[in-house]
Design a protein around this motif. Sequence first.
Motif, short mmCIF file in Angstrom:
data_model
loop_
_atom_site.label_atom_id
_atom_site.label_comp_id
_atom_site.label_asym_id
_atom_site.label_seq_id
_atom_site.Cartn_x
_atom_site.Cartn_y
_atom_site.Cartn_z
N LEU A 11 -3.13 -8.20 -8.98
CA LEU A 11 -2.28 -7.10 -9.40
C LEU A 11 -3.01 -5.79 -9.11
CD1 LEU A 11 0.16 -5.89 -10.89
CD2 LEU A 11 -1.06 -6.33 -13.03
N VAL A 12 -2.37 -4.91 -8.32
CA VAL A 12 -2.98 -3.63 -7.96
C VAL A 12 -2.09 -2.51 -8.49
CG1 VAL A 12 -3.90 -2.20 -6.10
CG2 VAL A 12 -3.86 -4.70 -5.84
N ASP A 13 -2.57 -1.83 -9.53
CA ASP A 13 -1.81 -0.76 -10.17
C ASP A 13 -2.75 0.09 -11.01
OD1 ASP A 13 0.02 0.74 -11.91
OD2 ASP A 13 1.54 -0.66 -11.25
N ALA A 41 -9.03 -3.34 -3.75
CA ALA A 41 -8.45 -4.65 -3.41
C ALA A 41 -8.98 -5.13 -2.07
CB ALA A 41 -6.93 -4.56 -3.39
N LEU A 42 -9.00 -4.26 -1.08
CA LEU A 42 -9.46 -4.65 0.26
C LEU A 42 -10.92 -5.08 0.24
CD1 LEU A 42 -7.64 -1.88 2.28
CD2 LEU A 42 -7.19 -4.34 2.42
N LEU A 52 -1.00 -14.53 -4.10
CA LEU A 52 0.02 -13.48 -4.06
C LEU A 52 -0.62 -12.16 -4.49
CD1 LEU A 52 3.09 -12.58 -4.00
CD2 LEU A 52 3.14 -13.16 -6.43
N VAL A 53 -0.21 -11.07 -3.84
CA VAL A 53 -0.61 -9.73 -4.26
C VAL A 53 0.63 -9.02 -4.77
CG1 VAL A 53 -1.53 -7.49 -3.52
CG2 VAL A 53 -2.50 -9.61 -2.60
N VAL A 54 0.54 -8.43 -5.95
CA VAL A 54 1.61 -7.61 -6.52
C VAL A 54 1.04 -6.21 -6.62
CG1 VAL A 54 3.10 -7.21 -8.51
CG2 VAL A 54 2.55 -9.56 -7.81
N SER A 55 1.69 -5.26 -5.95
CA SER A 55 1.13 -3.92 -5.89
C SER A 55 2.19 -2.86 -6.17
CB SER A 55 0.55 -3.67 -4.48
OG SER A 55 0.07 -2.36 -4.36
N LEU A 67 -1.92 -0.54 2.15
CA LEU A 67 -2.56 -1.79 1.76
C LEU A 67 -1.91 -2.95 2.52
CD1 LEU A 67 -4.36 -3.63 0.00
CD2 LEU A 67 -2.58 -3.49 -1.77
N ALA A 68 -0.59 -2.98 2.56
CA ALA A 68 0.13 -4.04 3.28
C ALA A 68 -0.23 -4.04 4.76
CB ALA A 68 1.63 -3.88 3.10
N ARG A 69 -0.28 -2.87 5.37
CA ARG A 69 -0.64 -2.77 6.79
C ARG A 69 -2.06 -3.29 7.05
NH1 ARG A 69 1.74 2.88 6.87
NH2 ARG A 69 3.85 2.51 7.57
#
Length: 89
Positions: A11-13, A41-42, A52-55, A67-69
């Motif tokens: 979880l990234v927030d 995160a990276l 799974l990543v939830v951002s 981040l997705a890229r």
Amino acid sequence: MADTHKLRILLVDTDSNYQARLFDLLSPKYEICVLNSAPEALDFFHLYTPDLVVSEVDLPGTDGISLARQMSRRPETRRIPLVFLSYKD
């Protein structure tokens, strides 16, 4: 013997209230790791491989889209699904 492996969610927030709510909701069934930024995160992927990543989309500095890229460019993270959650209207 039953499989006790929990799926891992990263979880990234930056919002601690939002982090706490999601942690409380998901932790009974999933292993949760909470981080505050995309760069964090990276850097953390070599230590923790989530299922799974939830951002949040709107992260300070490097946003969730970046981040997705960056995840899609790395062989070790390109197959990890990423879900964006946002609480903005």
